[in-house]
Write an enzyme that holds these catalytic residues in place. Sequence first.
Site, PDB file in Angstrom:
ATOM      1  N   LYS A  41      63.071   1.933  66.342  1.00  0.00           N
ATOM      2  CA  LYS A  41      61.895   2.143  66.562  1.00  0.00           C
ATOM      3  C   LYS A  41      60.970   2.395  65.384  1.00  0.00           C
ATOM      4  O   LYS A  41      61.168   3.003  64.774  1.00  0.00           O
ATOM      5  CB  LYS A  41      61.348   3.175  67.774  1.00  0.00           C
ATOM      6  CG  LYS A  41      60.379   2.905  68.764  1.00  0.00           C
ATOM      7  CD  LYS A  41      60.314   3.994  69.815  1.00  0.00           C
ATOM      8  CE  LYS A  41      58.846   4.240  70.296  1.00  0.00           C
ATOM      9  NZ  LYS A  41      58.664   5.081  71.563  1.00  0.00           N
ATOM     10  N   ARG A  90      49.358  11.317  82.562  1.00  0.00           N
ATOM     11  CA  ARG A  90      48.012  11.316  82.541  1.00  0.00           C
ATOM     12  C   ARG A  90      47.311  10.551  83.901  1.00  0.00           C
ATOM     13  O   ARG A  90      47.044  10.865  84.543  1.00  0.00           O
ATOM     14  CB  ARG A  90      47.546  10.420  81.102  1.00  0.00           C
ATOM     15  CG  ARG A  90      47.495  11.298  80.106  1.00  0.00           C
ATOM     16  CD  ARG A  90      47.667  10.549  78.900  1.00  0.00           C
ATOM     17  NE  ARG A  90      48.820   9.878  78.907  1.00  0.00           N
ATOM     18  CZ  ARG A  90      49.528   9.292  77.857  1.00  0.00           C
ATOM     19  NH1 ARG A  90      48.725   9.324  76.526  1.00  0.00           N
ATOM     20  NH2 ARG A  90      50.724   8.688  77.826  1.00  0.00           N
ATOM     21  N   SER A 128      48.397   8.665  71.779  1.00  0.00           N
ATOM     22  CA  SER A 128      48.458   8.539  70.376  1.00  0.00           C
ATOM     23  C   SER A 128      48.104   7.105  69.625  1.00  0.00           C
ATOM     24  O   SER A 128      47.681   7.167  68.697  1.00  0.00           O
ATOM     25  CB  SER A 128      50.040   8.775  70.076  1.00  0.00           C
ATOM     26  OG  SER A 128      50.386  10.004  70.505  1.00  0.00           O
TER      27      SER A 128
HETATM   28  P1  ADP Z   1      56.809   8.787  74.141  1.00  0.00           P
HETATM   29  O1  ADP Z   1      56.847   7.967  73.235  1.00  0.00           O
HETATM   30  O2  ADP Z   1      58.061   9.275  74.842  1.00  0.00           O
HETATM   31  O3  ADP Z   1      56.276   8.526  75.769  1.00  0.00           O
HETATM   32  P2  ADP Z   1      54.832  10.464  73.592  1.00  0.00           P
HETATM   33  O4  ADP Z   1      54.481  11.190  72.207  1.00  0.00           O
HETATM   34  O5  ADP Z   1      53.959   9.282  73.848  1.00  0.00           O
HETATM   35  O6  ADP Z   1      56.162   9.845  73.746  1.00  0.00           O
HETATM   36  O7  ADP Z   1      54.434  11.296  74.772  1.00  0.00           O
HETATM   37  C1  ADP Z   1      55.323  12.546  74.953  1.00  0.00           C
HETATM   38  C2  ADP Z   1      55.093  12.919  76.387  1.00  0.00           C
HETATM   39  O8  ADP Z   1      53.681  13.597  76.463  1.00  0.00           O
HETATM   40  C3  ADP Z   1      55.137  11.758  77.636  1.00  0.00           C
HETATM   41  O9  ADP Z   1      55.686  12.637  78.725  1.00  0.00           O
HETATM   42  C4  ADP Z   1      53.723  11.449  77.730  1.00  0.00           C
HETATM   43  O10 ADP Z   1      53.341  10.985  78.679  1.00  0.00           O
HETATM   44  C5  ADP Z   1      52.789  12.931  77.357  1.00  0.00           C
HETATM   45  N1  ADP Z   1      51.443  12.845  77.020  1.00  0.00           N
HETATM   46  C6  ADP Z   1      51.115  11.900  76.121  1.00  0.00           C
HETATM   47  N2  ADP Z   1      49.660  12.413  75.808  1.00  0.00           N
HETATM   48  C7  ADP Z   1      49.348  13.157  76.893  1.00  0.00           C
HETATM   49  C8  ADP Z   1      48.095  13.674  77.211  1.00  0.00           C
HETATM   50  N3  ADP Z   1      47.046  13.491  76.793  1.00  0.00           N
HETATM   51  N4  ADP Z   1      48.008  14.644  78.372  1.00  0.00           N
HETATM   52  C9  ADP Z   1      49.351  14.962  78.860  1.00  0.00           C
HETATM   53  N5  ADP Z   1      50.493  14.523  78.399  1.00  0.00           N
HETATM   54  C10 ADP Z   1      50.513  13.441  77.495  1.00  0.00           C
END
Ligand code: ADP
Length: 160
Positions: A41, A90, A128
């Site tokens: 990735k 979310r 992100s």
């Molecule tokens: P991935 O690439 O494994 O989805 P992320 O870093 O995007 O990893 O997210 C990690 C976790 O945090 C996931 O379960 C995602 O849904 C959650 N997450 C991301 N942003 C938020 C947010 N703003 N509020 C709550 N949970 C979040």
Amino acid sequence: MQRIVYPGSFDPPTYGHLNIIQRASRLFDMLEIVIADNKRKEYFFTADERFEMITEMVAGLHNVQVNLWNGLIVDFVSNVGARVILRGVRALSDFEYEFELSLINKGLNPQIETIFMPTDKKYFVLRSSAIKELAMFNGDVSSMVPPVVVRALKAKLNGS
Ligand code: ADP
């Protein structure tokens, strides 16, 4: 001892992630953050950079540990003697993907459960990928990510 594992890319970590971490760390004895370092990735921040940012963000939380991992999450979970994976959700769109992922992990190791924690409404729109895009256009992201991430985004985008 109830240990929970919170995996993700955290590229970069946001206040939404931190909110989940803070709330879950109050419910469990130990929370293990796992920063995925999947060799296939492409990430914006290196694994070490993501590790440093999260480590600074959780410095005040004494039952939270930060780890880097490039294998299957279920393997990390069983290696540390845990049984539970935490994922934040979310919107409904997250749920579909998260549900599928939880079934995959269940298939890999039926002993391990996934639990979902809904985001606090303040962080409903924090993503992100959007934050990186906003930062690229010089947008102000300081309400979305902690100062350590604001600085890292600036440094990265200025090529230093
Ligand atoms: P991935 O690439 O494994 O989805 P992320 O870093 O995007 O990893 O997210 C990690 C976790 O945090 C996931 O379960 C995602 O849904 C959650 N997450 C991301 N942003 C938020 C947010 N703003 N509020 C709550 N949970 C979040």
